[in-house]
Design an enzyme around this catalytic site. Structure first.
Site, PDB file in Angstrom:
ATOM      1  N   CYS A  50       0.808  -1.217   0.000  1.00 29.92           N
ATOM      2  CA  CYS A  50       0.000   0.000   0.000  1.00 29.92           C
ATOM      3  C   CYS A  50       0.843   1.270   0.000  1.00 29.92           C
ATOM      4  CB  CYS A  50      -0.908  -0.006   1.226  1.00 29.92           C
ATOM      5  SG  CYS A  50      -1.825   1.525   1.483  1.00 29.92           S
ATOM      6  N   TYR A 181      -5.492   5.154  -9.079  1.00 28.48           N
ATOM      7  CA  TYR A 181      -6.661   4.382  -8.652  1.00 28.48           C
ATOM      8  C   TYR A 181      -7.913   4.823  -9.401  1.00 28.48           C
ATOM      9  CZ  TYR A 181      -4.073   2.368  -4.738  1.00 28.48           C
ATOM     10  OH  TYR A 181      -3.177   1.659  -3.977  1.00 28.48           O
TER      11      TYR A 181
END
Length: 335
Positions: A50, A181
């Site tokens: 992440c 994203y």
């Protein structure tokens, strides 16, 4: 709600990705309602995959907070109910004694129905999540935790540069960090192309900016460099392919590529990078994974350690001590 359902819930009317907000945002400090700053009281839960969590790992190491805040690491492939501690013996975090990060979220709020996210700071006195505010967490480490930093820790968020850093970080977040994203999780061609255009327009501007300065704000690394870098280090390994951000690779931006290697070779950056976890995660996401669960072999990691020559852009010595040779990527779960 399953992981797939959570992702579907974060899609807007135009098919655009809308990231969920953060539920636990209490700041650290000594004021009313603030979280007390105490060595050994908190555990930082991260996923090596992440970028938001990676940012906190870098800042923690650069500032010398490793012995002050412990770290737990989740599996790079998210389970149906969220992040799991399957990397640890028995599938249980050795400090928190839980199998799923969701358990710490429910201790904080039994009615919590959002997507349990990393990074998350857990208070060891209660076992509950107290902060998952990834946009501000590194600033808390840089400011509120200053008295517990190493004596020679650099100032990653200097007061005289904060206004410029914040403005640039805002653009980088919306168009680059979250931009990949927005492209990867878009549900319509229109939403995808809008995110794609903004991403590469911003990367082009950053490429031009880095042609004449070593780091984003001058001669020294600051928090905003950390924020950009965590996306750059994942770009060719994940976003270029899995998220269809494929106009060009990072290695095809001469200045951004040199800048990214410069930071990779700085203590705290390459040493906290785990390309295996990054690739395994992004190519396991339901909206992008292949039918057979294949993870790409490439790209080659060796070029990250090649000379970058960007010292010539600095007018003063680098504040960071350099590793001799290439840094070793972090692969172990830290207890």
């Amino acid at each position: 709600m399953s992981t797939t359902d959570h992702l579907a819930a974060e899609v807007g009317a135009r098919g655009e990705f809308r990231r969920q907000g953060n539920a636990f945002t209490s700041p650290f400090g000594d004021g009313p309602g603030e979280l007390p700053v105490e060595a050994g009281r908190y555990r930082l839960i991260v996923g090596n995959l992440c970028p938001w969590a990676h940012r906190q790992l870098i800042v923690r190491e650069v500032l010398g907070l490793q012995d002050v805040i412990s770290v737990g690491t989740v599996d790079p492939i998210r389970g149906e109910d969220g992040w799991e501690f399957t990397l640890d013996p028995g599938g249980v975090d050795p400090v928190l004694g839980i199998h799923e990060l969701r358990e710490a979220y429910l201790k904080a709020d039994p009615g919590y129905s959002g997507r349990p996210t990393v990074p998350a700071v857990v208070d060891l006195t209660t076992g509950a999540v107290v902060n998952n505010d990834y946009p501000r967490l590194s600033h808390h480490f840089e400011l509120a935790w200053r008295d517990l930093q190493a004596p020679d820790a650099p100032d990653l968020y200097p007061e005289e540069l904060r206004a410029e850093a914040d403005a640039l970080a805002e653009v980088i977040f919306h168009r680059v960090n979250n931009g990949v994203y927005r492209a990867g999780f878009a549900r319509t061609q229109e939403a995808y192309e809008e995110a794609y255009a903004e991403l590469f327009e911003t990367l082009d501007a950053l490429e031009e900016r880095l042609a004449t300065r070593r780091f984003l704000l001058g001669d020294h690394i600051t928090d905003v460099d950390v924020r950009l870098w965590v996306t750059l280090v994942r770009f060719d390994a994940a976003y270029h392919g899995a998220f269809h951000c494929n106009r060009q690779r990072l290695t095809e931006f001469p200045h951004l590529w040199g800048y990214a290697r410069d930071l990779f070779q700085t203590p705290g950056f390459g040493s906290t990078t785990n390309f295996d976890h990054i690739k395994r995660h992004y190519y396991s996401i339901p909206v992008v994974r292949s039918e057979f669960g294949i993870t790409p072999v490439g790209p080659d990691e060796a070029p990250w350690s090649t000379p970058h020559g960007r010292e010539a852009l600095s007018s003063s010595p680098d504040r960071f001590r350099r590793h001799v040779g290439a840094p070793t990527p972090s692969t172990a779960t830290e207890a």
